[in-house]
Design an enzyme around this catalytic site. Sequence first.
Site, PDB file in Angstrom:
ATOM      1  N   HIS A 101      32.492  47.628  37.635  1.00  0.00           N
ATOM      2  CA  HIS A 101      31.800  47.542  38.919  1.00  0.00           C
ATOM      3  C   HIS A 101      31.048  48.861  39.082  1.00  0.00           C
ATOM      4  CE1 HIS A 101      35.539  45.179  39.565  1.00  0.00           C
ATOM      5  NE2 HIS A 101      34.839  44.429  40.366  1.00  0.00           N
ATOM      6  N   ASP A 104      33.236  51.676  40.084  1.00  0.00           N
ATOM      7  CA  ASP A 104      34.280  52.120  39.145  1.00  0.00           C
ATOM      8  C   ASP A 104      33.799  53.329  38.372  1.00  0.00           C
ATOM      9  OD1 ASP A 104      35.648  49.765  39.741  1.00  0.00           O
ATOM     10  OD2 ASP A 104      34.824  48.700  38.008  1.00  0.00           O
TER      11      ASP A 104
HETATM   12  C1  XLS Z   1      39.394  39.976  41.627  1.00  0.00           C
HETATM   13  C2  XLS Z   1      38.468  39.772  40.544  1.00  0.00           C
HETATM   14  C3  XLS Z   1      37.580  40.957  40.205  1.00  0.00           C
HETATM   15  C4  XLS Z   1      36.419  40.505  39.382  1.00  0.00           C
HETATM   16  C5  XLS Z   1      35.285  41.454  39.332  1.00  0.00           C
HETATM   17  O1  XLS Z   1      40.302  39.206  41.863  1.00  0.00           O
HETATM   18  O2  XLS Z   1      39.173  39.331  39.426  1.00  0.00           O
HETATM   19  O3  XLS Z   1      38.310  41.942  39.566  1.00  0.00           O
HETATM   20  O4  XLS Z   1      36.811  40.213  38.074  1.00  0.00           O
HETATM   21  O5  XLS Z   1      34.810  41.779  40.569  1.00  0.00           O
END
Ligand code: XLS
Length: 438
Positions: A101, A104
């Site tokens: 993200h 991140d």
């Molecule tokens: C949350 C999601 C998230 C996505 C990416 O439950 O799995 O981590 O994979 O935003």
Amino acid sequence: MSEYFENIPVIPFGGADSKDPLAFKFYDPDRIVMGKPMREHLPFAMAWWHNLGAAGTDMFGRDTADKSFGAEKGTMEHAKAKVDAGFEFMKKLGIRYFCFHDVDLVPEADDIKETNRRLDEISDYILEKMKGTDIRCLWGTANMFSNPRFMNGAGSTNSADVFCFAAAQVKKALDLTIKLGGRGYVFWGGREGYETLLNTDVKFEQENIARLMHLAVDYGRSIGFTGDFYIEPKPKEPMKHQYDFDAATAIGFLRQYGLDKDFKMNIEANHATLAGHTFQHDLRISAINGMLGSIDANQGDMLLGWDTDEFPFNVYDATMCMYEVLKNGGLTGGFNFDSKNRRPSYTQEDMFYAYILGMDTFALGLLKAAALIEDGRLDKFVEERYASYRSGIGAKIRSGETTLAELAAYADELGAPALPGSGRQEYLESIVNSIFFG
Ligand code: XLS
Ligand code: NI
Ligand code: NI
């Protein structure tokens, strides 16, 4: 610091009998399975957020793991240390992809211009790191759920100003994804849903989510992005109801709004089970619609009702996943470990044990799925199960050359049909067991 995981070697393939906790037991990248090396069947990815960020915090307690990597959290120095540690980690495990993200990668600033400047700096740094390696981005995404501005959603927000911030983040995250060689771009609509219908215009919100996606596709294509966009379905959490409930719902949405040519599914195991499906179910629904793109590899806990994001350990589920993937002819995406260590597994070794577990589980799943396909009994059974449609009235039904009246007349003449043949579930399950343990 030159090395972050000093006590960890490059992880070798040790074989099923190996007792070395820092060796793969089943993931043998060069081993050929159904004509292709394992590494090509299994494009594994590291999730930046869990592996380099999550440190064991839960609703009841603070961090247990130290993910500072020798730097002060919340600084660009820390962001760079995460890059260094992440690349060392991926190299030691032979992982060729990462997913991220936007936030991140860098600490988010109060002003988006400053956040974007930081993102430029860190992505230059990552590009440098990528040189001379075969490590690339699998997919990128924008975090449009953590910041309080997204409390009512991003595409689905009631605030046009917030919608603009969502657009700005998507634009930047797409730029970064392309810059880092990403294969895909993910929309996970964590807050694209509602808490109560008393305050929500569902149609309005869904139209706006589609609008944001169209804007993203138009922008992405205009700057040369040829990869897939993905929706990652999830039924709930953090919202009570999320619009991308499951694969079937998300596919219907994409078709309704003319997005189905540009989007595929990124299926997460734990999300499928939260929706009351098996992992395999959502993979199958995506595959038969030509939309199985990528996978978030994790597993949930039968006794807990949320997204526990555990490392995959269940070989049956991984096998049925790989069965779907093999039948799909592979993925355009890959296998992103959207998984985190349990809170008490807080050491550096645990980070490696977790990935070794996950990679071995999917390697085993691949081997067993290939064995199921090569054995052929399941396929043969399914084929025979529908044999009545290959000739006579069945063939007419399939080719659309009949009418309701003709079928009714046929039924009249028959009086009563024979029972449709045993489903043989237990027999088929015993085939699976014999392939697993025979
Ligand atoms: C949350 C999601 C998230 C996505 C990416 O439950 O799995 O981590 O994979 O935003
Ligand atoms: Ni999830
Ligand atoms: Ni996910």
